[in-house]
Motif scaffolding. Structure first.
Motif, PDB file in Angstrom:
ATOM      1  N   SER A 277      12.439   6.016 -13.385  1.00  0.00           N
ATOM      2  CA  SER A 277      11.636   5.929 -12.155  1.00  0.00           C
ATOM      3  C   SER A 277      12.208   6.818 -11.057  1.00  0.00           C
ATOM      4  O   SER A 277      11.466   7.406 -10.265  1.00  0.00           O
ATOM      5  CB  SER A 277      11.594   4.477 -11.666  1.00  0.00           C
ATOM      6  OG  SER A 277      11.073   3.629 -12.654  1.00  0.00           O
ATOM      7  N   GLU A 362       1.517  10.829  -2.453  1.00  0.00           N
ATOM      8  CA  GLU A 362       0.720   9.929  -3.282  1.00  0.00           C
ATOM      9  C   GLU A 362       0.667  10.420  -4.732  1.00  0.00           C
ATOM     10  O   GLU A 362       0.732   9.629  -5.676  1.00  0.00           O
ATOM     11  CB  GLU A 362      -0.698   9.825  -2.711  1.00  0.00           C
ATOM     12  CG  GLU A 362      -1.500   8.653  -3.233  1.00  0.00           C
ATOM     13  CD  GLU A 362      -0.897   7.318  -2.868  1.00  0.00           C
ATOM     14  OE1 GLU A 362      -0.907   6.420  -3.730  1.00  0.00           O
ATOM     15  OE2 GLU A 362      -0.374   7.178  -1.735  1.00  0.00           O
ATOM     16  N   ILE A 363       0.555  11.743  -4.895  1.00  0.00           N
ATOM     17  CA  ILE A 363       0.533  12.327  -6.245  1.00  0.00           C
ATOM     18  C   ILE A 363       1.863  12.076  -6.949  1.00  0.00           C
ATOM     19  O   ILE A 363       1.914  11.682  -8.124  1.00  0.00           O
ATOM     20  CB  ILE A 363       0.216  13.837  -6.179  1.00  0.00           C
ATOM     21  CG1 ILE A 363      -1.246  14.035  -5.763  1.00  0.00           C
ATOM     22  CG2 ILE A 363       0.483  14.507  -7.523  1.00  0.00           C
ATOM     23  CD1 ILE A 363      -1.590  15.487  -5.491  1.00  0.00           C
ATOM     24  N   ARG A 365       4.005   9.737  -6.305  1.00  0.00           N
ATOM     25  CA  ARG A 365       4.103   8.311  -6.605  1.00  0.00           C
ATOM     26  C   ARG A 365       3.271   7.964  -7.847  1.00  0.00           C
ATOM     27  O   ARG A 365       3.727   7.205  -8.709  1.00  0.00           O
ATOM     28  CB  ARG A 365       3.625   7.487  -5.406  1.00  0.00           C
ATOM     29  CG  ARG A 365       3.646   5.992  -5.686  1.00  0.00           C
ATOM     30  CD  ARG A 365       3.508   5.167  -4.443  1.00  0.00           C
ATOM     31  NE  ARG A 365       2.223   5.341  -3.797  1.00  0.00           N
ATOM     32  CZ  ARG A 365       1.841   4.659  -2.702  1.00  0.00           C
ATOM     33  NH1 ARG A 365       2.676   3.807  -2.155  1.00  0.00           N
ATOM     34  NH2 ARG A 365       0.664   4.863  -2.169  1.00  0.00           N
ATOM     35  N   SER A 366       2.085   8.517  -7.924  1.00  0.00           N
ATOM     36  CA  SER A 366       1.224   8.250  -9.084  1.00  0.00           C
ATOM     37  C   SER A 366       1.852   8.759 -10.367  1.00  0.00           C
ATOM     38  O   SER A 366       1.756   8.113 -11.423  1.00  0.00           O
ATOM     39  CB  SER A 366      -0.151   8.891  -8.868  1.00  0.00           C
ATOM     40  OG  SER A 366      -0.783   8.358  -7.716  1.00  0.00           O
ATOM     41  N   LEU A 367       2.519   9.933 -10.271  1.00  0.00           N
ATOM     42  CA  LEU A 367       3.208  10.463 -11.451  1.00  0.00           C
ATOM     43  C   LEU A 367       4.334   9.524 -11.883  1.00  0.00           C
ATOM     44  O   LEU A 367       4.562   9.311 -13.077  1.00  0.00           O
ATOM     45  CB  LEU A 367       3.757  11.860 -11.153  1.00  0.00           C
ATOM     46  CG  LEU A 367       2.715  12.993 -11.029  1.00  0.00           C
ATOM     47  CD1 LEU A 367       3.390  14.280 -10.579  1.00  0.00           C
ATOM     48  CD2 LEU A 367       2.011  13.207 -12.371  1.00  0.00           C
ATOM     49  N   ILE A 369       4.483   6.283 -11.369  1.00  0.00           N
ATOM     50  CA  ILE A 369       3.881   5.085 -11.971  1.00  0.00           C
ATOM     51  C   ILE A 369       3.370   5.390 -13.379  1.00  0.00           C
ATOM     52  O   ILE A 369       3.529   4.584 -14.306  1.00  0.00           O
ATOM     53  CB  ILE A 369       2.746   4.561 -11.072  1.00  0.00           C
ATOM     54  CG1 ILE A 369       3.339   4.038  -9.749  1.00  0.00           C
ATOM     55  CG2 ILE A 369       1.959   3.452 -11.772  1.00  0.00           C
ATOM     56  CD1 ILE A 369       2.298   3.663  -8.718  1.00  0.00           C
ATOM     57  N   ALA A 370       2.752   6.572 -13.519  1.00  0.00           N
ATOM     58  CA  ALA A 370       2.256   6.965 -14.846  1.00  0.00           C
ATOM     59  C   ALA A 370       3.399   7.055 -15.849  1.00  0.00           C
ATOM     60  O   ALA A 370       3.262   6.669 -17.021  1.00  0.00           O
ATOM     61  CB  ALA A 370       1.526   8.306 -14.741  1.00  0.00           C
ATOM     62  N   ILE A 394       6.360  -1.467 -11.578  1.00  0.00           N
ATOM     63  CA  ILE A 394       5.237  -0.747 -10.941  1.00  0.00           C
ATOM     64  C   ILE A 394       5.116  -1.167  -9.478  1.00  0.00           C
ATOM     65  O   ILE A 394       4.937  -0.322  -8.587  1.00  0.00           O
ATOM     66  CB  ILE A 394       3.929  -1.031 -11.713  1.00  0.00           C
ATOM     67  CG1 ILE A 394       4.011  -0.429 -13.112  1.00  0.00           C
ATOM     68  CG2 ILE A 394       2.730  -0.472 -10.960  1.00  0.00           C
ATOM     69  CD1 ILE A 394       2.845  -0.781 -14.008  1.00  0.00           C
ATOM     70  N   ASN A 395       5.241  -2.453  -9.221  1.00  0.00           N
ATOM     71  CA  ASN A 395       5.142  -2.962  -7.850  1.00  0.00           C
ATOM     72  C   ASN A 395       6.268  -2.430  -6.972  1.00  0.00           C
ATOM     73  O   ASN A 395       6.050  -1.972  -5.842  1.00  0.00           O
ATOM     74  CB  ASN A 395       5.162  -4.491  -7.875  1.00  0.00           C
ATOM     75  CG  ASN A 395       4.680  -5.090  -6.576  1.00  0.00           C
ATOM     76  OD1 ASN A 395       5.288  -4.900  -5.534  1.00  0.00           O
ATOM     77  ND2 ASN A 395       3.577  -5.829  -6.651  1.00  0.00           N
ATOM     78  N   GLN A 398       5.886   1.269  -6.161  1.00  0.00           N
ATOM     79  CA  GLN A 398       4.923   1.480  -5.094  1.00  0.00           C
ATOM     80  C   GLN A 398       5.560   1.191  -3.735  1.00  0.00           C
ATOM     81  O   GLN A 398       5.327   1.921  -2.763  1.00  0.00           O
ATOM     82  CB  GLN A 398       3.708   0.576  -5.310  1.00  0.00           C
ATOM     83  CG  GLN A 398       2.810   1.032  -6.466  1.00  0.00           C
ATOM     84  CD  GLN A 398       1.658   0.081  -6.696  1.00  0.00           C
ATOM     85  OE1 GLN A 398       1.804  -1.135  -6.570  1.00  0.00           O
ATOM     86  NE2 GLN A 398       0.505   0.625  -7.039  1.00  0.00           N
TER      87      GLN A 398
END
Length: 697
Positions: A277, A362-363, A365-367, A369-370, A394-395, A398
């Motif tokens: 992470s 945001e991108i 962060r999304s990567l 999480i993915a 995941i939480n 974020q």
């Protein structure tokens, strides 16, 4: 020439000296700030606890249906278990920390198939990809991935018996979760209130200090600083400091606590998943650095242009009458429009940077999480990672990005505060031009003798406005200064009140150098009536009293009646309580002038100064004022500056100035007899009457 509306640029994004000075204002409130930090720790703990509680609920209770259970005879289990069919069942996870050997103990597993529940004798660790049931009797055989297990089909009531403890614990966790939310709310509310209270008090003190310091400055300071700039300092810049104290100084700790807490919890739950992470952190750091550099450049421009808007607005609104007189609305609008467009275009740059930065974060962060879903999801399916752990990761991830984004935003606020603090301290660091000396004399009464001895004065220390001026005014005398524009008449008035200091010579009152007299006591004993009377927003009586509480309403009425101001005041709807608009815009020039006379009289000055006090007065009002003047000057030294020579003909002495020098001194008739400068001024001003008088002679 440097534009007076332009703002100076900030050289540093962070200045440790400025920060140390800013923190000194917070020192008196260190107890409140410490409490706020402690509360922040608890707020952070409540925020961090919520995902962990859900993780426990998922892994230990919701998903625990498939967890193998040790089977004991009744009363032989080391811990309390679930009693069913003469046996006691204990989940494997509950015995992991007990030092005991369970190799020979039977295991059973609960499974669900086609909405029916079965208690299988055996440890079912495989996925249920291939499952079949040989019969539907009570004694059932289940084939799972080619392995046959004996099983017992459970009724809904029996299944509920196995889940009873889970339901009970979930209820407890729900109550704990709600309690944590409530406790977090209380802590957060208390912390926010205390922090903002301390922050507002700090800003209150700074504003008071800045305003008080500005009041102490000489007129030279105001000559060089437009009002709009000073308003920006006291209002806008101090508000930026408020953001620093409330959103940066203390909230910074919350972001740090949150980051540290998330890192610790993630590392504790699963080391590999945590390290995976954290691989996105370098990208966040790079994006934040780029954002910080770009936004700092734009922010500097925004502060400059905002101050310019304030200065221009103040100048144009104050001079609106002149704008209307010369029909310059369109021209002034175009000037303001250009300034406003420049500010607008600069703010658009700020918006573009934020619009790019936030989606970029945001991108990333999304990567992240993915990546967790890709790696952790596979490990969850294989049983290596519990589903609750995956959810919590995941939480937390974020939540992990939020403090980073806020820290970047706080740097922007810090940059803003640095710029504002630098400009505020530039004002506070300006020393008073007109200072009281140590042990300055605090005089309660003047006899009224004024002496100028070889006085030289220049506003800019270069171009002399007064040159070697000497004269004496005796107590109780009525003196007038005349001369062409720029001769130095108003400058003498300013010097008597010590609004400016002279470069050479001496000014004495009652034989005492005014530099040795407390400047506040000096100004209290000198009453001034200016050509342009300034009235404050309020009412009639307060504009006469000027908030001096020991002046009663009877004193105000007496003074107003004495100078004939009561003639118009009594005709007003609310009389002495009549509201006064800004600068007295609803009153005529004559009415404002009469109020100024009442204001001067109610303070009972020893020396009265009239600076062009009757130049804007109509003939009818002038009659009232001339009558008031005779009453005002009685028993006190009076000094008048006037262009209209008819108003000063009865003065005890007239002093004629020309290009900063005293050229003539005498009475009206003596000066006419000399046929000098005063004679020429009188002849030019009253040519027709002068010719008639000469023809009679």
């Amino acid at each position: 020439m440097e534009n007076i509306h332009e703002e100076e640029q900030l050289n540093k994004a962070y200045d440790s000296k400025l920060m140390k000075r800013l923190l000194s204002y917070a020192k008196p409130y260190w107890k409140l700030l410490t409490i706020s930090i402690i509360l922040l720790i608890f707020v952070t703990l409540t925020d961090l606890a919520r995902p962990y509680i859900i993780k426990i609920a998922i892994d230990n209770h919701i998903s625990a249906i498939n967890e193998p259970m040790y089977v004991y005879d009744l009363n032989e289990s080391p811990v309390d278990g679930i009693e069913f069919d003469g046996k006691e069942y204990v989940r494997k996870s509950r015995l992991e920390d007990i030092d005991n050997s369970f190799n020979n103990i039977q295991l059973s597993t609960l499974i669900k198939y086609k909405n029916k529940y079965y208690l299988v004798n055996g440890n079912i660790t495989d996925d249920f990809n291939d499952i079949s049931i040989t019969n539907n009797d009570i004694n059932t055989n289940i084939i799972i991935n080619n392995n046959t297990y004996s099983a017992t089909r459970l009724t809904d009531e029996e299944y509920s018996q196995f889940r009873e403890e889970d339901v009970s614990n979930l209820n407890k966790l729900a109550l704990i979760y709600l309690s944590i939310i409530f406790i977090g709310f209380v802590f957060n509310y208390t912390q926010t209130y205390i922090l903002n209270y301390a922050g507002k008090k700090i800003i209150y003190n700074i504003r008071e200090e800045v305003f008080t310091h500005i009041q102490k400055m000489s007129l030279t300071f105001f000559d060089n600083n437009p009002v709009g700039r000073l308003v920006t300092r006291v209002a806008n810049d101090t508000e930026k400091l408020n953001e620093m104290y409330t959103e940066v100084l203390i909230s910074f700790f919350k972001d740090v606590f949150m980051l540290i807490g998330i890192i610790i919890i993630m590392l504790q739950m699963n080391l590999k998943l945590a390290l995976m992470s954290f691989t996105v952190i370098p990208f966040i750091v790079i994006a934040s650095i780029i954002f910080r550099i770009q936004i700092r450049k734009v922010y500097r421009l925004i502060r400059v242009k905002l101050a310019k808007i304030n200065s221009t607005l103040n100048e144009n609104i104050t001079g609106m009458q002149t704008v209307h007189i010369f029909a310059k609305e369109n021209k002034k609008f175009r000037e303001f429009d250009n300034i406003n467009k420049s500010y607008f275009n600069t703010t658009k740059k700020e918006v573009k940077i934020f619009a790019l930065f936030r989606p970029s974060i945001e991108i990333i962060r999304s990567l992240g999480i993915a990546l967790i879903i890709y790696y952790g999801g596979g490990r969850t399916i294989s049983g290596a990672i519990e589903f609750g752990v995956l959810y919590a990761f995941i939480n937390y991830l974020q939540r992990f990005f939020q403090p980073i984004m806020e820290l970047t935003q706080k740097f922007n606020i810090l940059q803003s505060a640095m710029a504002s603090s630098e400009r505020i301290f530039q004002i506070l660091d300006k020393t008073e031009d007109i200072k009281n000396i140590k042990n300055a004399k605090n005089l309660k009464k003047f006899n009224g003798k004024i002496e100028f001895k070889n006085v030289w004065f220049a506003y800019d220390n270069k171009n002399w406005v007064l040159k070697n001026v000497s004269f004496t005014i005796n107590p109780g005398e009525s003196i007038a200064f005349v001369g062409a524009t720029g001769a130095g008449k108003s400058s003498i008035i300013n010097l008597i009140n010590r609004f400016y200091d002279i470069q050479k010579g001496k000014i004495l009152i009652d034989g005492i150098d005014i530099k040795t007299i407390d400047k506040y006591s000096l100004r209290k004993r000198i009453g001034i009536v200016l050509q342009d009377v300034f009235l404050f927003t309020g009412d009639i009586k307060e504009n006469i009293r000027l908030n001096k509480e020991n002046i009663s309403l009877n004193d105000i009425k007496y003074a107003a009646k004495h100078v004939n101001a009561d003639n118009f005041i009594e005709k007003l709807p609310k009389k002495y309580d009549e509201p006064v608009m800004e600068r007295g815009s609803t009153l005529s020039s004559g009415q404002r002038q009469l109020l100024a006379f009442a204001r001067a009289l109610v303070y009972d000055p020893d020396i009265l100064v009239l600076d062009e006090a009757t130049s804007n007065i109509d003939t009818e009002t002038e009659v009232l004022i001339q009558d008031a003047l005779l009453k005002l000057i009685k028993g006190r030294t009076s000094i008048a500056v006037a262009h209209r020579l008819s108003t000063i003909q009865h003065s005890d002495k007239i002093i004629v100035l020309h290009k900063g020098e005293v050229k003539e001194i005498g009475t009206h008739q003596e000066l006419l007899d000399k046929e000098g400068i005063y004679y020429d001024l009188y002849r030019l001003q009253y040519k027709e009457n002068f010719d008639i008088e000469n023809s009679k002679l």
